[in-house]
Design a protein around this motif. Sequence first.
Motif, PDB file in Angstrom:
ATOM      1  N   ARG A  14      -5.153 -44.988  78.627  1.00 20.85           N
ATOM      2  CA  ARG A  14      -5.102 -46.378  78.167  1.00 20.85           C
ATOM      3  C   ARG A  14      -4.400 -46.446  76.821  1.00 20.85           C
ATOM      4  NH1 ARG A  14     -10.699 -48.684  77.639  1.00 20.85           N
ATOM      5  NH2 ARG A  14     -11.038 -46.736  76.568  1.00 20.85           N
ATOM      6  N   ARG A  15      -3.671 -47.520  76.581  1.00 15.85           N
ATOM      7  CA  ARG A  15      -2.977 -47.709  75.309  1.00 15.85           C
ATOM      8  C   ARG A  15      -3.444 -49.000  74.660  1.00 15.85           C
ATOM      9  NH1 ARG A  15       1.090 -45.028  73.439  1.00 15.85           N
ATOM     10  NH2 ARG A  15       2.151 -46.831  72.583  1.00 15.85           N
ATOM     11  N   LEU A  70       4.885 -51.233  58.697  1.00 17.36           N
ATOM     12  CA  LEU A  70       5.804 -50.218  59.213  1.00 17.36           C
ATOM     13  C   LEU A  70       5.040 -49.002  59.733  1.00 17.36           C
ATOM     14  CD1 LEU A  70       8.644 -50.408  56.539  1.00 17.36           C
ATOM     15  CD2 LEU A  70       8.684 -51.286  58.887  1.00 17.36           C
ATOM     16  N   ALA A  71       4.008 -48.581  59.013  1.00 18.18           N
ATOM     17  CA  ALA A  71       3.198 -47.448  59.463  1.00 18.18           C
ATOM     18  C   ALA A  71       2.458 -47.780  60.762  1.00 18.18           C
ATOM     19  CB  ALA A  71       2.209 -47.041  58.374  1.00 18.18           C
ATOM     20  N   LEU A  72       1.923 -48.994  60.871  1.00 17.05           N
ATOM     21  CA  LEU A  72       1.230 -49.405  62.094  1.00 17.05           C
ATOM     22  C   LEU A  72       2.191 -49.449  63.277  1.00 17.05           C
ATOM     23  CD1 LEU A  72      -1.007 -52.319  60.726  1.00 17.05           C
ATOM     24  CD2 LEU A  72      -1.803 -50.107  61.567  1.00 17.05           C
ATOM     25  N   ALA A  73       3.406 -49.962  63.042  1.00 24.02           N
ATOM     26  CA  ALA A  73       4.403 -50.020  64.124  1.00 24.02           C
ATOM     27  C   ALA A  73       4.800 -48.622  64.571  1.00 24.02           C
ATOM     28  CB  ALA A  73       5.627 -50.806  63.656  1.00 24.02           C
ATOM     29  N   TYR A  74       4.959 -47.714  63.622  1.00 18.13           N
ATOM     30  CA  TYR A  74       5.302 -46.330  63.965  1.00 18.13           C
ATOM     31  C   TYR A  74       4.171 -45.673  64.760  1.00 18.13           C
ATOM     32  CZ  TYR A  74       6.931 -41.534  63.491  1.00 18.13           C
ATOM     33  OH  TYR A  74       7.352 -40.260  63.750  1.00 18.13           O
ATOM     34  N   ALA A  75       2.937 -45.877  64.317  1.00 13.92           N
ATOM     35  CA  ALA A  75       1.792 -45.310  65.032  1.00 13.92           C
ATOM     36  C   ALA A  75       1.679 -45.921  66.425  1.00 13.92           C
ATOM     37  CB  ALA A  75       0.500 -45.540  64.249  1.00 13.92           C
ATOM     38  N   HIS A  76       1.958 -47.219  66.545  1.00 16.86           N
ATOM     39  CA  HIS A  76       1.876 -47.878  67.851  1.00 16.86           C
ATOM     40  C   HIS A  76       2.894 -47.282  68.823  1.00 16.86           C
ATOM     41  CE1 HIS A  76       0.693 -50.992  70.629  1.00 16.86           C
ATOM     42  NE2 HIS A  76       1.959 -51.298  70.819  1.00 16.86           N
ATOM     43  N   LYS A  77       4.040 -46.925  68.293  1.00 17.41           N
ATOM     44  CA  LYS A  77       5.094 -46.347  69.134  1.00 17.41           C
ATOM     45  C   LYS A  77       4.794 -44.886  69.469  1.00 17.41           C
ATOM     46  CE  LYS A  77       9.981 -45.308  69.252  1.00 17.41           C
ATOM     47  NZ  LYS A  77      11.217 -45.235  68.525  1.00 17.41           N
ATOM     48  N   ARG A  80      -0.590 -41.440  70.997  1.00 16.83           N
ATOM     49  CA  ARG A  80      -0.864 -41.317  72.428  1.00 16.83           C
ATOM     50  C   ARG A  80      -1.508 -42.583  72.990  1.00 16.83           C
ATOM     51  NH1 ARG A  80      -5.529 -38.103  74.881  1.00 16.83           N
ATOM     52  NH2 ARG A  80      -5.152 -38.331  77.095  1.00 16.83           N
ATOM     53  N   ARG A  81      -2.404 -43.179  72.242  1.00 13.50           N
ATOM     54  CA  ARG A  81      -3.069 -44.389  72.724  1.00 13.50           C
ATOM     55  C   ARG A  81      -2.570 -45.651  72.022  1.00 13.50           C
ATOM     56  NH1 ARG A  81      -7.076 -40.517  73.755  1.00 13.50           N
ATOM     57  NH2 ARG A  81      -7.756 -40.660  75.903  1.00 13.50           N
ATOM     58  N   GLY A  82      -1.510 -45.555  71.282  1.00 12.48           N
ATOM     59  CA  GLY A  82      -0.878 -46.741  70.713  1.00 12.48           C
ATOM     60  C   GLY A  82      -1.393 -47.188  69.362  1.00 12.48           C
ATOM     61  N   GLN A  83      -2.277 -46.440  68.751  1.00 13.01           N
ATOM     62  CA  GLN A  83      -2.731 -46.778  67.399  1.00 13.01           C
ATOM     63  C   GLN A  83      -3.494 -45.608  66.814  1.00 13.01           C
ATOM     64  OE1 GLN A  83      -5.884 -47.659  65.845  1.00 13.01           O
ATOM     65  NE2 GLN A  83      -7.285 -48.006  67.505  1.00 13.01           N
ATOM     66  N   HIS A  84      -3.616 -45.623  65.509  1.00 14.10           N
ATOM     67  CA  HIS A  84      -4.378 -44.607  64.792  1.00 14.10           C
ATOM     68  C   HIS A  84      -5.492 -45.337  64.053  1.00 14.10           C
ATOM     69  CE1 HIS A  84      -5.419 -41.797  61.583  1.00 14.10           C
ATOM     70  NE2 HIS A  84      -4.995 -40.853  62.406  1.00 14.10           N
ATOM     71  N   ARG A  85      -6.727 -45.101  64.463  1.00 16.74           N
ATOM     72  CA  ARG A  85      -7.865 -45.872  63.938  1.00 16.74           C
ATOM     73  C   ARG A  85      -7.966 -45.814  62.418  1.00 16.74           C
ATOM     74  NH1 ARG A  85     -10.673 -48.434  67.226  1.00 16.74           N
ATOM     75  NH2 ARG A  85     -11.373 -46.711  68.476  1.00 16.74           N
ATOM     76  N   GLY A  86      -7.779 -44.643  61.822  1.00 18.96           N
ATOM     77  CA  GLY A  86      -7.874 -44.540  60.366  1.00 18.96           C
ATOM     78  C   GLY A  86      -6.860 -45.417  59.660  1.00 18.96           C
ATOM     79  N   GLU A 145      -9.091 -51.590  69.328  1.00 19.19           N
ATOM     80  CA  GLU A 145      -8.484 -51.070  70.554  1.00 19.19           C
ATOM     81  C   GLU A 145      -8.809 -49.588  70.727  1.00 19.19           C
ATOM     82  OE1 GLU A 145      -6.587 -52.530  72.973  1.00 19.19           O
ATOM     83  OE2 GLU A 145      -6.881 -54.505  72.083  1.00 19.19           O
ATOM     84  N   VAL A 146      -8.428 -49.043  71.870  1.00 21.65           N
ATOM     85  CA  VAL A 146      -8.718 -47.641  72.198  1.00 21.65           C
ATOM     86  C   VAL A 146      -8.034 -46.692  71.221  1.00 21.65           C
ATOM     87  CG1 VAL A 146      -9.038 -48.115  74.621  1.00 21.65           C
ATOM     88  CG2 VAL A 146      -6.776 -47.504  73.810  1.00 21.65           C
TER      89      VAL A 146
END
Length: 165
Positions: A14-15, A70-77, A80-86, A145-146
Amino acid sequence: MATTGPNDLARDTRRASGKGLGVAALGVVVLNISPFLDWVQFEGTAQGRVGYETDSLVPFTAYLGIGFLLALAYAHKRARRGQHRGLTLASMAVALATTLQCIAFAVHPMGGLERGDALTPEIGVYVGILGAAIWAIGSGLLAKEVEGDDDTLDVRPGMDRAARS
């Protein structure tokens, strides 16, 4: 017998939805407009100051929002699951702090105290509050999100319960 490859697991993972990222982006754009608007006006005059002239923290927090976006967009791309919780939680924390700073500015404008100026808040403060709050909400939506381990185990076809442990 069907075999599974390393890409089968990634395809079934899941992403995170990009909705939270879009909301955060909208908030950061609105926040970055606010330093160009009047933040204070001298009481009894038509003279005011834009956000850049009132406090260096105003444009800094707006630029910090761009960095987080920019960091969130990079992590989303890349994640593996489209985001980094931290990262999303840190973005939400900074957005909440920025919202509170703008609210404090609206209650008692900063910058005039040391000069003895009587200042009243103007539209830029309220645009800043709105932008920072939208940024915080978007970061919160993305953070919920996941990420990391799914709620359920990743199961490959043909694996029995003992092999999953």
